[in-house]
Design a protein around this motif. Structure first.
Motif, PDB file in Angstrom:
ATOM      1  N   LEU A   1       0.824  -1.211   0.000  1.00 22.27           N
ATOM      2  CA  LEU A   1       0.000   0.000   0.000  1.00 22.27           C
ATOM      3  C   LEU A   1       0.858   1.262   0.000  1.00 22.27           C
ATOM      4  CD1 LEU A   1      -2.666  -1.267   2.506  1.00 22.27           C
ATOM      5  CD2 LEU A   1      -3.181  -0.442   0.217  1.00 22.27           C
ATOM      6  N   GLU A   2       1.961   1.213   0.722  1.00 24.99           N
ATOM      7  CA  GLU A   2       2.839   2.382   0.781  1.00 24.99           C
ATOM      8  C   GLU A   2       3.513   2.637  -0.562  1.00 24.99           C
ATOM      9  OE1 GLU A   2       6.943   3.809   3.033  1.00 24.99           O
ATOM     10  OE2 GLU A   2       5.904   1.993   3.684  1.00 24.99           O
ATOM     11  N   LYS A   3       3.993   1.565  -1.212  1.00 25.79           N
ATOM     12  CA  LYS A   3       4.710   1.709  -2.482  1.00 25.79           C
ATOM     13  C   LYS A   3       3.772   1.790  -3.678  1.00 25.79           C
ATOM     14  CE  LYS A   3       8.775  -0.954  -1.033  1.00 25.79           C
ATOM     15  NZ  LYS A   3       9.541  -2.188  -1.276  1.00 25.79           N
ATOM     16  N   GLN A   4       2.494   1.365  -3.472  1.00 30.13           N
ATOM     17  CA  GLN A   4       1.551   1.237  -4.585  1.00 30.13           C
ATOM     18  C   GLN A   4       2.119   0.307  -5.654  1.00 30.13           C
ATOM     19  OE1 GLN A   4      -1.830   2.765  -5.038  1.00 30.13           O
ATOM     20  NE2 GLN A   4      -1.354   2.419  -2.882  1.00 30.13           N
ATOM     21  N   SER A   5       2.723  -0.756  -5.195  1.00 27.90           N
ATOM     22  CA  SER A   5       3.322  -1.748  -6.092  1.00 27.90           C
ATOM     23  C   SER A   5       3.606  -3.008  -5.296  1.00 27.90           C
ATOM     24  CB  SER A   5       4.616  -1.211  -6.698  1.00 27.90           C
ATOM     25  OG  SER A   5       5.302  -2.225  -7.410  1.00 27.90           O
ATOM     26  N   ALA A   6       3.573  -4.153  -5.976  1.00 26.74           N
ATOM     27  CA  ALA A   6       3.933  -5.422  -5.334  1.00 26.74           C
ATOM     28  C   ALA A   6       5.324  -5.873  -5.740  1.00 26.74           C
ATOM     29  CB  ALA A   6       2.905  -6.501  -5.689  1.00 26.74           C
ATOM     30  N   GLU A   7       6.080  -4.985  -6.340  1.00 23.80           N
ATOM     31  CA  GLU A   7       7.434  -5.317  -6.765  1.00 23.80           C
ATOM     32  C   GLU A   7       8.445  -4.941  -5.684  1.00 23.80           C
ATOM     33  OE1 GLU A   7       8.044  -3.291 -10.435  1.00 23.80           O
ATOM     34  OE2 GLU A   7       6.751  -4.629 -11.583  1.00 23.80           O
ATOM     35  N   GLU A   8       9.459  -5.796  -5.545  1.00 22.70           N
ATOM     36  CA  GLU A   8      10.550  -5.593  -4.593  1.00 22.70           C
ATOM     37  C   GLU A   8      10.034  -5.409  -3.166  1.00 22.70           C
ATOM     38  OE1 GLU A   8      13.937  -3.336  -5.720  1.00 22.70           O
ATOM     39  OE2 GLU A   8      13.373  -3.276  -7.821  1.00 22.70           O
ATOM     40  N   ILE A   9       9.142  -6.297  -2.764  1.00 21.73           N
ATOM     41  CA  ILE A   9       8.614  -6.307  -1.398  1.00 21.73           C
ATOM     42  C   ILE A   9       9.427  -7.295  -0.570  1.00 21.73           C
ATOM     43  CG2 ILE A   9       6.581  -6.713   0.030  1.00 21.73           C
ATOM     44  CD1 ILE A   9       6.295  -4.340  -1.841  1.00 21.73           C
ATOM     45  N   ASP A  10       9.867  -6.883   0.600  1.00 23.09           N
ATOM     46  CA  ASP A  10      10.664  -7.757   1.465  1.00 23.09           C
ATOM     47  C   ASP A  10       9.791  -8.821   2.104  1.00 23.09           C
ATOM     48  OD1 ASP A  10      13.018  -6.373   1.001  1.00 23.09           O
ATOM     49  OD2 ASP A  10      12.655  -4.966   2.633  1.00 23.09           O
ATOM     50  N   THR A  11      10.317 -10.049   2.168  1.00 23.76           N
ATOM     51  CA  THR A  11       9.627 -11.101   2.902  1.00 23.76           C
ATOM     52  C   THR A  11       9.770 -10.858   4.399  1.00 23.76           C
ATOM     53  OG1 THR A  11      11.607 -12.499   2.822  1.00 23.76           O
ATOM     54  CG2 THR A  11       9.968 -12.820   1.081  1.00 23.76           C
ATOM     55  N   VAL A  12       8.869 -11.440   5.174  1.00 22.74           N
ATOM     56  CA  VAL A  12       8.858 -11.259   6.619  1.00 22.74           C
ATOM     57  C   VAL A  12       9.602 -12.418   7.276  1.00 22.74           C
ATOM     58  CG1 VAL A  12       7.405 -11.103   8.671  1.00 22.74           C
ATOM     59  CG2 VAL A  12       6.698  -9.973   6.557  1.00 22.74           C
ATOM     60  N   SER A  13      10.568 -12.104   8.118  1.00 21.14           N
ATOM     61  CA  SER A  13      11.342 -13.128   8.810  1.00 21.14           C
ATOM     62  C   SER A  13      10.432 -14.029   9.635  1.00 21.14           C
ATOM     63  CB  SER A  13      12.381 -12.472   9.730  1.00 21.14           C
ATOM     64  OG  SER A  13      13.086 -13.432  10.478  1.00 21.14           O
ATOM     65  N   GLY A  14      10.651 -15.346   9.503  1.00 24.18           N
ATOM     66  CA  GLY A  14       9.843 -16.307  10.242  1.00 24.18           C
ATOM     67  C   GLY A  14       8.581 -16.719   9.519  1.00 24.18           C
ATOM     68  N   ALA A  15       8.280 -16.069   8.383  1.00 30.46           N
ATOM     69  CA  ALA A  15       7.113 -16.451   7.576  1.00 30.46           C
ATOM     70  C   ALA A  15       7.469 -16.266   6.106  1.00 30.46           C
ATOM     71  CB  ALA A  15       5.899 -15.607   7.955  1.00 30.46           C
ATOM     72  N   THR A  16       8.640 -16.758   5.729  1.00 36.57           N
ATOM     73  CA  THR A  16       9.179 -16.505   4.394  1.00 36.57           C
ATOM     74  C   THR A  16       8.289 -17.061   3.299  1.00 36.57           C
ATOM     75  OG1 THR A  16      11.425 -16.548   5.291  1.00 36.57           O
ATOM     76  CG2 THR A  16      11.196 -16.774   2.909  1.00 36.57           C
ATOM     77  N   TYR A  17       7.880 -18.327   3.443  1.00 37.93           N
ATOM     78  CA  TYR A  17       7.101 -18.951   2.378  1.00 37.93           C
ATOM     79  C   TYR A  17       5.702 -18.355   2.271  1.00 37.93           C
ATOM     80  CZ  TYR A  17      10.863 -22.351   2.184  1.00 37.93           C
ATOM     81  OH  TYR A  17      12.094 -22.934   2.055  1.00 37.93           O
ATOM     82  N   SER A  18       5.076 -18.061   3.396  1.00 43.40           N
ATOM     83  CA  SER A  18       3.778 -17.384   3.365  1.00 43.40           C
ATOM     84  C   SER A  18       3.929 -16.003   2.745  1.00 43.40           C
ATOM     85  CB  SER A  18       3.201 -17.259   4.777  1.00 43.40           C
ATOM     86  OG  SER A  18       2.882 -18.516   5.314  1.00 43.40           O
ATOM     87  N   SER A  19       5.036 -15.319   3.045  1.00 42.59           N
ATOM     88  CA  SER A  19       5.308 -14.006   2.463  1.00 42.59           C
ATOM     89  C   SER A  19       5.403 -14.085   0.946  1.00 42.59           C
ATOM     90  CB  SER A  19       6.613 -13.431   3.019  1.00 42.59           C
ATOM     91  OG  SER A  19       6.558 -13.255   4.411  1.00 42.59           O
ATOM     92  N   LYS A  20       6.162 -15.056   0.463  1.00 43.79           N
ATOM     93  CA  LYS A  20       6.330 -15.199  -0.988  1.00 43.79           C
ATOM     94  C   LYS A  20       4.997 -15.497  -1.665  1.00 43.79           C
ATOM     95  CE  LYS A  20      11.189 -16.627  -1.003  1.00 43.79           C
ATOM     96  NZ  LYS A  20      12.149 -17.713  -1.313  1.00 43.79           N
ATOM     97  N   GLY A  21       4.160 -16.316  -1.012  1.00 46.69           N
ATOM     98  CA  GLY A  21       2.852 -16.619  -1.575  1.00 46.69           C
ATOM     99  C   GLY A  21       1.977 -15.381  -1.684  1.00 46.69           C
ATOM    100  N   LEU A  22       1.970 -14.551  -0.636  1.00 49.63           N
ATOM    101  CA  LEU A  22       1.171 -13.324  -0.650  1.00 49.63           C
ATOM    102  C   LEU A  22       1.682 -12.339  -1.697  1.00 49.63           C
ATOM    103  CD1 LEU A  22       0.674 -12.694   3.189  1.00 49.63           C
ATOM    104  CD2 LEU A  22      -1.016 -13.549   1.560  1.00 49.63           C
ATOM    105  N   ILE A  23       3.004 -12.198  -1.800  1.00 49.15           N
ATOM    106  CA  ILE A  23       3.586 -11.277  -2.777  1.00 49.15           C
ATOM    107  C   ILE A  23       3.249 -11.732  -4.199  1.00 49.15           C
ATOM    108  CG2 ILE A  23       5.748 -10.396  -3.736  1.00 49.15           C
ATOM    109  CD1 ILE A  23       6.916 -10.611  -0.866  1.00 49.15           C
ATOM    110  N   GLU A  24       3.407 -13.025  -4.457  1.00 52.35           N
ATOM    111  CA  GLU A  24       3.098 -13.559  -5.789  1.00 52.35           C
ATOM    112  C   GLU A  24       1.626 -13.364  -6.129  1.00 52.35           C
ATOM    113  OE1 GLU A  24       3.260 -17.805  -8.278  1.00 52.35           O
ATOM    114  OE2 GLU A  24       3.844 -17.731  -6.156  1.00 52.35           O
TER     115      GLU A  24
END
Length: 579
Positions: free
Chosen positions: A363-386
């Protein structure tokens, strides 16, 4: 029923309840610490990045400092499983108990178990703090806690594959150790236990045992869940003590007792309240994510009507830890104003952890590109970003305008001749597109180059990227990365892609890598800077304001590439992670 059994039923009830409700809470605490420490190392401490971790640690850290380690004794699911394994091992009356392993958990001087092996857990904590959280060691292996989390969640069976991993093997060792030694992992290996032990030294709730009334039975030491030698102690509080009260319940003279009446109920009750408060803050944070950022995005869109996105609600899917995760993205007045998880198979704890950081950043960047994954939830992070990236592809005006025109043309035709004409037009448009692409490349071609080696810098995503450009026979033959500040996961996917494109096409007008736009553009700008090519001689590219980045991310860390081998190792590393 024995007196000790009667007194232990509240503990068993709490352990079962929290095993069902929050089985991954113990692992979430450790990951939260890791997120904060990593941010300190990287110089990217900001409230946006660490707020979820702060709310998560609210569950245990304050109460451990004030009343002691009741979380470990009553609420930790991993501790509960160890208690069950110890209990089951005793009931089975197996051969190792007959051979004398009954007292393996004792720290009494008679048993010779007074070796200070409890210090091992501090070594484990130091390893993570110095090597893993600092980024020196890339740790992409699921640990025993993560494997345990997969099997402890109700309603999902992950199969046997996780057991045949390093984390699964370590989990098996821990379980076997827990049958032989009570609270084996908590005593010797738990890094979060090491933290709790350090911060609970001045806890208010204490167990007292006056020497003058104490006999020589040493039952308190023999029965202690954590193997503490209580024979020479008049009181114990915090530290290794987890407040389980076994020594109090097992004292034949009732000499060992809590200093304050109802200490167990106070400790467990206050811990329960802090956990509830933490979960409330996390849920409130998750439900309100993006409200302010979304409103600000709408205001920006009103001032800039040439927005990139079309209004509407779009859905996209990605691959999470346990399966597909689906995200819907809401666009109003050309701006991303909300993101919602529609469906996911991952654990709610991990999803909440990932969602809090990722949705806010999108929401801050208005883009889903180059979003950092969250430590301790890497795979869930990648799924949400994708999933968010796929949803925003549907909302991208530049990609949706042309299909709409083709569809309208085909609908208006109505007969076969019209369809054939449409196909011819499509072929013509394709040719035009190819010609436009060629013209685009030609407009940014390298020209009038002099042989030599040149260096240049430009702003990428988090800071400057520096490149070295080699020109031979008036052609760019090599582009090397000298230093960078961007997140490695994105930078080393973008670098080989854009470098090869520029060398192959001998042009600056090449496509950025999707998902790593700013890193790509930074490398292209740095190449132009090295060759002293003005920006008006090649296609304009979006950049980032360095001052704003410093405000958002704090100190910017610059990384240096010493040689070609180091660069190739980085590229290979992130190729393997991507695959």
């Amino acid at each position: 029923m024995k007196k000790q059994d009667k007194r232990n039923w509240p503990k068993a009830a709490i352990q079962i309840l929290f095993f069902l409700l929050l089985p991954g809470l113990f692992e979430a605490q450790f990951s939260a610490v890791g997120t904060i420490v990593s941010a300190v190392y990287q110089g990217t401490v900001s409230w946006e990045r660490i707020r979820y971790s702060v709310w998560m640690l609210q569950a245990t850290v304050p109460v451990v400092i004030i009343v002691g380690r009741f979380f470990c004794g009553y609420f930790c699911s991993f501790g509960a499983v160890q208690d069950f394994l110890w209990f089951a091992g005793n009931k089975l009356k197996s051969q190792f108990r007959k051979a004398g392993a009954k007292n393996l958990h004792s720290n009494s001087k008679k048993s010779g178990r007074n070796v200070p092996t409890g210090w091992i857990k501090y070594g484990v904590l130091l390893f993570w703090a110095v090597f893993v959280w600092s980024g020196i060691l890339k740790w992409n292996i699921a640990g025993p806690w993560q494997v345990f989390g997969q099997y402890s969640s109700i309603g999902h069976w992950p199969g046997v594959k996780p057991l045949f991993s390093i984390g699964g093997a370590l989990l098996l060792v821990i379980f076997v150790g827990s049958v032989l030694i009570q609270r084996f992992f908590c005593r010797y290996l738990c890094p979060m236990g090491a933290i709790y032990s350090l911060i609970s030294r001045c806890a208010l709730l204490k167990i007292v045992k006056p020497w003058s009334k104490c006999g020589n039975c040493r039952l308190c030491t023999a029965k202690c869940t954590m193997g503490i030698d209580l024979a020479e102690k008049e009181q114990t509080a915090g530290g290794a003590c987890i407040g389980c009260g076994v020594c109090v319940n097992g004292c034949p003279k009732n000499n060992a007792h809590w200093k304050y009446r109802y200490s167990v109920w106070i400790g467990a009750g206050v811990t329960c309240l802090t956990i509830a408060a933490s979960q409330f803050l996390i849920r409130s944070e998750s439900s309100s994510i993006g409200k302010t950022a979304g409103d600000a995005a709408v205001d920006t869109a009103e001032q800039n009507p040439s927005s990139r996105f079309q209004d509407g609600t779009y859905s996209g899917s990605g691959e999470g830890y346990r399966g597909t995760v689906t995200v819907s993205v809401k666009v109003e007045q050309g701006a991303i104003t909300g993101l919602t998880i529609e469906n996911a198979e991952d654990d709610q704890t991990y999803l909440d952890r990932a969602k809090s950081g990722i949705f806010s950043e999108i929401l801050e960047k208005q883009s889903a590109e180059e979003i950092d994954t969250v430590s301790g939830a890497t795979y869930s992070s990648k799924g949400l970003i994708e999933a968010a990236q796929n949803a925003l592809k549907e909302a991208d005006q530049e990609k949706t305008d042309e299909p709409d025109e083709n569809t309208a043309s085909i609908s208006a035709a109505g007969d076969e001749n019209s369809k054939n004409e449409t196909q011819e037009n499509t072929a013509s448009e394709s040719t035009d597109t190819t010609e436009e692409k060629q013209a685009f490349l030609d407009a940014g071609r390298f020209h009038d180059l002099k042989d030599g080696i040149y260096t240049g810098t430009a702003d990428a995503f988090r800071g400057d990227v520096e490149v070295q450009v080699t020109v031979e026979n008036q052609k760019v033959t090599d582009i090397s990365i000298l230093s960078y500040c961007d997140t490695e996961e994105y930078f080393f996917r973008a670098a080989p892609y854009v470098i090869e494109q520029m060398k192959e096409e001998q042009s600056l007008n090449i496509d950025a890598l999707s998902g790593a736009t700013y890193s790509s553009n930074g490398i292209i700008h740095a190449t132009a800077n090295a060759l002293e090519i003005p920006e008006d001689e090649y296609a304009p590219r979006p950049g980032r304001d360095l001052k704003n980045k410093q405000k958002d991310h704090g100190h910017i860390v610059q990384h240096t590439i010493e040689n070609r081998e180091q660069y190739e190792e980085k590229v290979k590393e992130y190729e393997d992670v991507q695959n």
